[in-house]
Design an enzyme around this catalytic site. Structure first.
Site, PDB file in Angstrom:
ATOM      1  N   TRP A 100       0.839  -1.213   0.000  1.00 26.39           N
ATOM      2  CA  TRP A 100       0.000   0.000   0.000  1.00 26.39           C
ATOM      3  C   TRP A 100       0.866   1.252   0.000  1.00 26.39           C
ATOM      4  CZ3 TRP A 100      -4.149  -1.501  -1.924  1.00 26.39           C
ATOM      5  CH2 TRP A 100      -4.793  -2.664  -1.518  1.00 26.39           C
ATOM      6  N   ASP A 167      -1.671   7.187   5.895  1.00 29.17           N
ATOM      7  CA  ASP A 167      -2.725   6.254   5.512  1.00 29.17           C
ATOM      8  C   ASP A 167      -3.000   5.404   6.753  1.00 29.17           C
ATOM      9  OD1 ASP A 167      -4.247   4.124   4.634  1.00 29.17           O
ATOM     10  OD2 ASP A 167      -2.887   3.522   3.021  1.00 29.17           O
ATOM     11  N   LYS A 191     -11.806  -1.304   6.732  1.00 25.12           N
ATOM     12  CA  LYS A 191     -10.929  -2.138   7.549  1.00 25.12           C
ATOM     13  C   LYS A 191     -11.309  -2.062   9.030  1.00 25.12           C
ATOM     14  CE  LYS A 191      -8.378  -3.203   3.919  1.00 25.12           C
ATOM     15  NZ  LYS A 191      -7.507  -2.227   3.321  1.00 25.12           N
TER      16      LYS A 191
HETATM   17  C1  LIG Z   1      -6.836  -1.872   2.009  1.00 21.09           C
HETATM   18  C2  LIG Z   1      -5.877  -0.789   2.107  1.00 21.09           C
HETATM   19  C3  LIG Z   1      -5.781   0.217   1.118  1.00 21.09           C
HETATM   20  C4  LIG Z   1      -6.610   0.197  -0.144  1.00 21.09           C
HETATM   21  O1  LIG Z   1      -7.963   0.397   0.091  1.00 21.09           O
HETATM   22  P1  LIG Z   1      -9.014   0.435  -1.091  1.00 21.09           P
HETATM   23  O2  LIG Z   1     -10.176   1.111  -0.443  1.00 21.09           O
HETATM   24  O3  LIG Z   1      -9.279  -0.973  -1.491  1.00 21.09           O
HETATM   25  O4  LIG Z   1      -8.466   1.230  -2.215  1.00 21.09           O
HETATM   26  C5  LIG Z   1      -4.884   1.232   1.319  1.00 21.09           C
HETATM   27  N1  LIG Z   1      -4.099   1.275   2.402  1.00 21.09           N
HETATM   28  C6  LIG Z   1      -4.147   0.334   3.360  1.00 21.09           C
HETATM   29  C7  LIG Z   1      -3.252   0.440   4.555  1.00 21.09           C
HETATM   30  C8  LIG Z   1      -5.034  -0.725   3.248  1.00 21.09           C
HETATM   31  O5  LIG Z   1      -5.087  -1.671   4.195  1.00 21.09           O
END
Ligand SMILES: *Cc1c(COP(=O)(O)O)cnc(C)c1O
Length: 357
Positions: A100, A167, A191
């Site tokens: 990511w 993020d 998540k």
């Molecule tokens: C799952 C995830 C993403 C991507 O998320 P999407 O909504 O599928 O684009 C980005 N960063 C982290 C840390 C993630 O776990």
């Protein structure tokens, strides 16, 4: 149906109370006689939900007044681009802690100068790089606080000489965060904060408007701050479920209370992984995530992997397969995963060990 224990990495398990409220709202949104899926987002009933959700984010994370919270569609992957569009002028650095983080960096490199300041790829991202120096001439420094795929986590809010952008897709609301240390915190809700289909951004308002490029309207954070996340049709259903999830977090006693429970769950599972002769953890101990717990079969036991999957499945364990780039197992123990779920997995691991003694 037998009791199941959901350890999916995302979309994640959500609190039953949030699911129940959502089912009711799909039938009849707040007594309007209209389904949540059909209501106009310009009604006062919807605006009240939107306001409640925004207020809950601010309350649960103690967000200072000079920040705003917005909700958008598009996925956290689109926010990789938002970040660069809105903040990259000359140069930015990224901490490369996995897939990511790397994808976020790639989006920035499409728009300007961006580089990885440190990288843990040499050990398949099983640790968080340390001891790097952050130059003071960067537009921002980008981190991925929880590395969902590898089970590593930056668990403390770092001091940073330049604007810090994070993020927090997979650890937001799992622990208290000092928001004032960040210029931007963003992520997908699916998540830990809600269902798929909505992303959040917590933005320090006066940090915007400093880049000289043209920013397309929809990619300009200011558009969505000005219109309180209603510039265009918001993902109404996802925001509703997210709001119910936040209400549940508050009912648990807030983020601090949830954090305590999360620490206990993580400790329970890691203690078993370290004790059990069948399994070994993959992440460096000091960097272990409290959200995603990654482990593999112990050396010499590798050929029992498929057997354990089947064994665990029979006992109701769902979603413990590791990410395809890592293999082995990953139990995601997000907020709505209970101590009871973790205990059930631990019991299953012990039973498996006894079977093979
Ligand atoms: C799952 C995830 C993403 C991507 O998320 P999407 O909504 O599928 O684009 C980005 N960063 C982290 C840390 C993630 O776990």
């Amino acid at each position: 149906m037998a009791k199941v224990h959901v350890f999916n990495a995302g979309p994640c398990i959500l609190p039953q109370a949030a699911l129940d409220a959502s089912i009711e709202a799909i039938k009849d949104f707040k007594g309007t006689g209209v389904s949540l899926l059909s209501i106009s987002h310009r009604t006062k009933e919807w605006e009240a939900t939107m306001n409640e959700c925004r207020a809950l984010w601010k309350e649960l994370l103690n967000i200072p007044d000079d920040y705003e919270v917005i909700f958008l569609g598009g996925g956290a992957s689109l926010e990789f681009l938002y970040v660069a569009m809105n903040f990259l002028e000359k140069k930015a650095a990224y901490l490369d802690t996995g897939v990511w983080a790397h994808k976020a960096l790639k989006e920035a490199q499409g728009l300007g100068e961006a580089y990885a300041i440190a990288c843990s790829k040499d050990k398949n991202y099983t640790y968080i790089p340390k001891g790097y120096e952050i130059p003071s001439d960067l537009d921002y420094f980008h981190i991925t606080t929880n590395n969902t795929i590898y089970g590593t986590e930056i668990k403390e809010d770092m001091d940073c000489p330049v604007p810090l952008i994070a993020d927090m897709s997979s650890d937001i609301l799992s622990r208290p965060v000092d928001v004032s240390k960040y210029t931007l915190i963003y992520g997908g809700a699916q998540k830990n904060a809600g269902p798929a289909g909505v992303i959040f951004a917590i933005i320090k308002k006066d940090a915007l408007g400093k880049v000289s490029r043209y920013i397309p309207t929809m990619l300009d954070y200011r558009t969505h701050i000005d219109k309180e996340s209603m510039f265009n049709t918001p993902p109404v259903f996802s925001i509703f479920v997210m709001n119910e999830t936040l209400k549940w977090v508050k009912a648990q006693g807030g983020v601090e209370a949830v954090h305590k429970i999360n620490l206990k769950k993580a400790e329970t599972l890691y203690t078993e992984i370290d004790r059990n002769s069948m399994f070994v953890g993959t992440a460096e101990k000091e960097d272990r995530s409290i959200m995603n717990v990654c482990f593999v079969m112990a050396p010499g036991k590798e050929d029992l992997q498929d057997e354990f999957f089947a064994f665990a499945k029979e006992r109701g364990m769902i979603g413990i397969k590791g990410h395809r780039s890592v293999g082995g197992f990953r139990a995601s123990i997000y907020n709505a995963c209970s101590q009871e779920d973790v205990d059930a997995l631990v019991a299953c691991m012990q039973e498996f060990e006894n079977l093979h003694k």
